[in-house]
Design a protein around this motif. Structure first.
Motif, PDB file in Angstrom:
ATOM      1  N   ASP A 108       0.818  -1.211   0.000  1.00  0.00           N
ATOM      2  CA  ASP A 108       0.000   0.000   0.000  1.00  0.00           C
ATOM      3  C   ASP A 108       0.855   1.266   0.000  1.00  0.00           C
ATOM      4  O   ASP A 108       0.722   2.116   0.879  1.00  0.00           O
ATOM      5  CB  ASP A 108      -0.946   0.013   1.204  1.00  0.00           C
ATOM      6  CG  ASP A 108      -2.013  -1.041   1.087  1.00  0.00           C
ATOM      7  OD1 ASP A 108      -2.281  -1.473  -0.046  1.00  0.00           O
ATOM      8  OD2 ASP A 108      -2.586  -1.420   2.114  1.00  0.00           O
ATOM      9  N   LYS A 109       1.742   1.402  -0.984  1.00  0.00           N
ATOM     10  CA  LYS A 109       2.589   2.586  -1.072  1.00  0.00           C
ATOM     11  C   LYS A 109       2.648   3.067  -2.497  1.00  0.00           C
ATOM     12  O   LYS A 109       2.447   2.314  -3.444  1.00  0.00           O
ATOM     13  CB  LYS A 109       4.014   2.276  -0.606  1.00  0.00           C
ATOM     14  CG  LYS A 109       4.126   2.007   0.872  1.00  0.00           C
ATOM     15  CD  LYS A 109       5.563   1.868   1.257  1.00  0.00           C
ATOM     16  CE  LYS A 109       5.692   1.624   2.737  1.00  0.00           C
ATOM     17  NZ  LYS A 109       7.061   1.475   3.163  1.00  0.00           N
ATOM     18  N   ARG A 145       1.492   0.486  -5.380  1.00  0.00           N
ATOM     19  CA  ARG A 145       1.751  -0.939  -5.197  1.00  0.00           C
ATOM     20  C   ARG A 145       1.133  -1.421  -3.908  1.00  0.00           C
ATOM     21  O   ARG A 145       1.121  -0.721  -2.918  1.00  0.00           O
ATOM     22  CB  ARG A 145       3.264  -1.222  -5.161  1.00  0.00           C
ATOM     23  CG  ARG A 145       3.951  -0.931  -6.452  1.00  0.00           C
ATOM     24  CD  ARG A 145       5.377  -1.360  -6.362  1.00  0.00           C
ATOM     25  NE  ARG A 145       6.103  -0.963  -7.569  1.00  0.00           N
ATOM     26  CZ  ARG A 145       7.395  -1.010  -7.697  1.00  0.00           C
ATOM     27  NH1 ARG A 145       8.151  -1.428  -6.682  1.00  0.00           N
ATOM     28  NH2 ARG A 145       7.978  -0.649  -8.805  1.00  0.00           N
ATOM     29  N   ARG A 146       0.703  -2.690  -3.965  1.00  0.00           N
ATOM     30  CA  ARG A 146       0.141  -3.285  -2.739  1.00  0.00           C
ATOM     31  C   ARG A 146       1.126  -4.203  -2.110  1.00  0.00           C
ATOM     32  O   ARG A 146       1.946  -4.804  -2.669  1.00  0.00           O
ATOM     33  CB  ARG A 146      -1.114  -4.059  -3.089  1.00  0.00           C
ATOM     34  CG  ARG A 146      -2.231  -3.132  -3.388  1.00  0.00           C
ATOM     35  CD  ARG A 146      -3.504  -3.907  -3.541  1.00  0.00           C
ATOM     36  NE  ARG A 146      -4.526  -2.949  -3.911  1.00  0.00           N
ATOM     37  CZ  ARG A 146      -5.783  -3.117  -3.655  1.00  0.00           C
ATOM     38  NH1 ARG A 146      -6.186  -4.173  -3.043  1.00  0.00           N
ATOM     39  NH2 ARG A 146      -6.651  -2.229  -4.005  1.00  0.00           N
TER      40      ARG A 146
END
Length: 146
Positions: A108-109, A145-146
């Protein structure tokens, strides 16, 4: 026959009254002086008692203040030790998570990279090592991105 009166005149009664008052005053003077001395001693005792009560009250409040101060120091020491313990745990957690993993873990970024700079026409120009980018508009490309 002449009858002689042997009674006292008004002036005689006044003289007798003054003599009686003088005797009474002479007799009662030592009693009045003793009463004055006793009253003075009682006042001194009351003053001593009030001074003693005042010093006892002052001692009580000083002891209470010392106890409160000690209690505050104890609370401060406990809080300091708890904060130190929390900081130590946080550092340990950071060290355990900051160990270099075999693959970079991203969750998560947004990952952003510089793509280039804008020229005067609004077009994106790729970066060169000899370019000065301090005064130019920079173009970023970000990916979630996860």
């Amino acid at each position: 026959m002449n009858i002689k009166r042997t009674g006292l005149s008004t002036m005689g009664y006044a003289i007798v009254l003054v003599i009686i008052l003088g005797v009474v005053m002479i007799i009662s003077a030592p009693m009045m002086a003793d009463k004055y001395n006793n009253d003075k001693k009682e006042q001194e005792q009351q003053q001593d008692n009030s001074d003693t009560e005042l010093s006892e009250t002052r001692d009580y409040y000083e002891n209470t203040l010392i106890n409160i101060t000690d209690e505050i120091h104890n609370i401060e020491n406990r809080l300091t030790s708890r904060i130190d313990d929390l900081e130590m745990r946080q550092n340990q957690m950071q060290q355990s998570t900051s160990a270099p993993p075999s693959e970079p873990v991203v969750s998560d970024k947004y990952i952003c990279e510089i793509e280039g700079v804008k020229n005067e026409y609004g077009n994106t120009v790729p970066l060169n090592p000899d370019m000065d980018i301090s005064s130019q508009r920079i173009v970023f490309v970000c990916e979630y991105r996860r």
